[in-house]
Design a protein around this motif. Structure first.
Motif, PDB file in Angstrom:
ATOM      1  N   ILE A  20       0.860  -1.193   0.000  1.00 51.84           N
ATOM      2  CA  ILE A  20       0.000   0.000   0.000  1.00 51.84           C
ATOM      3  C   ILE A  20       0.896   1.242   0.000  1.00 51.84           C
ATOM      4  N   PRO A  21       0.810   2.070  -1.058  1.00 54.88           N
ATOM      5  CA  PRO A  21       1.720   3.217  -1.184  1.00 54.88           C
ATOM      6  C   PRO A  21       1.197   4.470  -0.480  1.00 54.88           C
ATOM      7  N   PHE A  22       1.268   4.481   0.829  1.00 54.74           N
ATOM      8  CA  PHE A  22       0.745   5.605   1.600  1.00 54.74           C
ATOM      9  C   PHE A  22       1.690   5.825   2.776  1.00 54.74           C
ATOM     10  N   LEU A  23       2.486   6.894   2.726  1.00 59.67           N
ATOM     11  CA  LEU A  23       3.560   7.117   3.682  1.00 59.67           C
ATOM     12  C   LEU A  23       3.118   7.056   5.147  1.00 59.67           C
ATOM     13  N   PRO A  24       2.036   7.723   5.561  1.00 57.97           N
ATOM     14  CA  PRO A  24       1.646   7.590   6.978  1.00 57.97           C
ATOM     15  C   PRO A  24       1.366   6.140   7.374  1.00 57.97           C
ATOM     16  N   PHE A  25       0.795   5.369   6.458  1.00 58.98           N
ATOM     17  CA  PHE A  25       0.541   3.960   6.746  1.00 58.98           C
ATOM     18  C   PHE A  25       1.863   3.210   6.890  1.00 58.98           C
ATOM     19  N   ASP A  26       2.848   3.531   6.047  1.00 61.22           N
ATOM     20  CA  ASP A  26       4.160   2.870   6.129  1.00 61.22           C
ATOM     21  C   ASP A  26       4.821   3.123   7.484  1.00 61.22           C
ATOM     22  N   LEU A  27       4.657   4.304   8.024  1.00 62.72           N
ATOM     23  CA  LEU A  27       5.243   4.611   9.330  1.00 62.72           C
ATOM     24  C   LEU A  27       4.620   3.741  10.431  1.00 62.72           C
ATOM     25  N   PHE A  28       3.356   3.408  10.284  1.00 61.82           N
ATOM     26  CA  PHE A  28       2.684   2.500  11.212  1.00 61.82           C
ATOM     27  C   PHE A  28       3.040   1.048  10.904  1.00 61.82           C
ATOM     28  N   TRP A  29       3.025   0.695   9.616  1.00 65.99           N
ATOM     29  CA  TRP A  29       3.171  -0.696   9.214  1.00 65.99           C
ATOM     30  C   TRP A  29       4.589  -1.233   9.404  1.00 65.99           C
ATOM     31  N   ALA A  30       5.605  -0.404   9.259  1.00 69.45           N
ATOM     32  CA  ALA A  30       6.995  -0.880   9.336  1.00 69.45           C
ATOM     33  C   ALA A  30       7.295  -1.594  10.661  1.00 69.45           C
ATOM     34  N   PRO A  31       7.037  -0.999  11.819  1.00 70.88           N
ATOM     35  CA  PRO A  31       7.326  -1.735  13.057  1.00 70.88           C
ATOM     36  C   PRO A  31       6.401  -2.932  13.274  1.00 70.88           C
ATOM     37  N   VAL A  32       5.158  -2.821  12.838  1.00 63.38           N
ATOM     38  CA  VAL A  32       4.225  -3.941  12.967  1.00 63.38           C
ATOM     39  C   VAL A  32       4.705  -5.108  12.100  1.00 63.38           C
ATOM     40  N   SER A  33       5.132  -4.799  10.899  1.00 58.97           N
ATOM     41  CA  SER A  33       5.644  -5.813   9.981  1.00 58.97           C
ATOM     42  C   SER A  33       6.863  -6.521  10.562  1.00 58.97           C
ATOM     43  N   GLY A  34       7.795  -5.747  11.097  1.00 56.34           N
ATOM     44  CA  GLY A  34       8.981  -6.343  11.709  1.00 56.34           C
ATOM     45  C   GLY A  34       8.633  -7.246  12.879  1.00 56.34           C
ATOM     46  N   TYR A  35       7.693  -6.807  13.700  1.00 56.62           N
ATOM     47  CA  TYR A  35       7.264  -7.596  14.858  1.00 56.62           C
ATOM     48  C   TYR A  35       6.602  -8.905  14.419  1.00 56.62           C
ATOM     49  N   ILE A  58       9.818   0.834   5.835  1.00 55.14           N
ATOM     50  CA  ILE A  58       9.953   2.239   6.214  1.00 55.14           C
ATOM     51  C   ILE A  58      10.437   3.094   5.033  1.00 55.14           C
ATOM     52  N   LEU A  59      11.085   2.449   4.052  1.00 50.64           N
ATOM     53  CA  LEU A  59      11.549   3.166   2.867  1.00 50.64           C
ATOM     54  C   LEU A  59      10.361   3.553   1.994  1.00 50.64           C
ATOM     55  N   PRO A  60      10.493   4.642   1.217  1.00 50.14           N
ATOM     56  CA  PRO A  60       9.351   5.106   0.418  1.00 50.14           C
ATOM     57  C   PRO A  60       8.879   4.104  -0.636  1.00 50.14           C
ATOM     58  N   PHE A  61       9.780   3.330  -1.208  1.00 48.61           N
ATOM     59  CA  PHE A  61       9.396   2.387  -2.254  1.00 48.61           C
ATOM     60  C   PHE A  61       9.580   0.972  -1.738  1.00 48.61           C
ATOM     61  N   ASP A  62       8.523   0.425  -1.214  1.00 44.70           N
ATOM     62  CA  ASP A  62       8.591  -0.938  -0.678  1.00 44.70           C
ATOM     63  C   ASP A  62       7.909  -1.894  -1.658  1.00 44.70           C
TER      64      ASP A  62
END
Length: 89
Positions: A20-35, A58-62
């Motif tokens: 999902i290409p949405f930066l605020p979501f990436d900021l939430f999803w990155a730590p959840v994904s790692g966990y 966390i990078l812009p292009f995931d």
């Protein structure tokens, strides 16, 4: 359907969420994904994959399917490597 293939379906689903290409979501999803990655795949490999998943998300292009790659590593590559070690003994 056994647990191995259930984990593959979950991995594909989690990768789809990560696309999902949405930066605020990436900021939430990155730590959840790692966990989630560290909980799905135990040990040193799971910790490394969790870190990679966090950085990738966390990078812009995931666009790397880290969960699916980890499933392939765990159930195909690592399994073959273990089989070769047993045969060599």
């Amino acid at each position: 359907m056994n647990n191995k293939f259930k984990k593959l379906i979950v991995s594909i689903f989690l990768d789809a969420i990560g696309f999902i290409p949405f930066l605020p979501f990436d900021l939430f999803w990155a730590p959840v994904s790692g966990y989630i990655m560290t909980k799905m795949y135990k040990g040193k490999e799971g910790k490394i994959a969790g870190f990679v998943s966090f950085v990738e998300e966390i990078l812009p292009f995931d666009f790397i399917p880290t969960f699916t790659i980890m499933w392939i590593y765990s159930y195909m590559i690592k399994k073959r490597k273990n089989e070769n070690i047993i045969e060599a003994e």
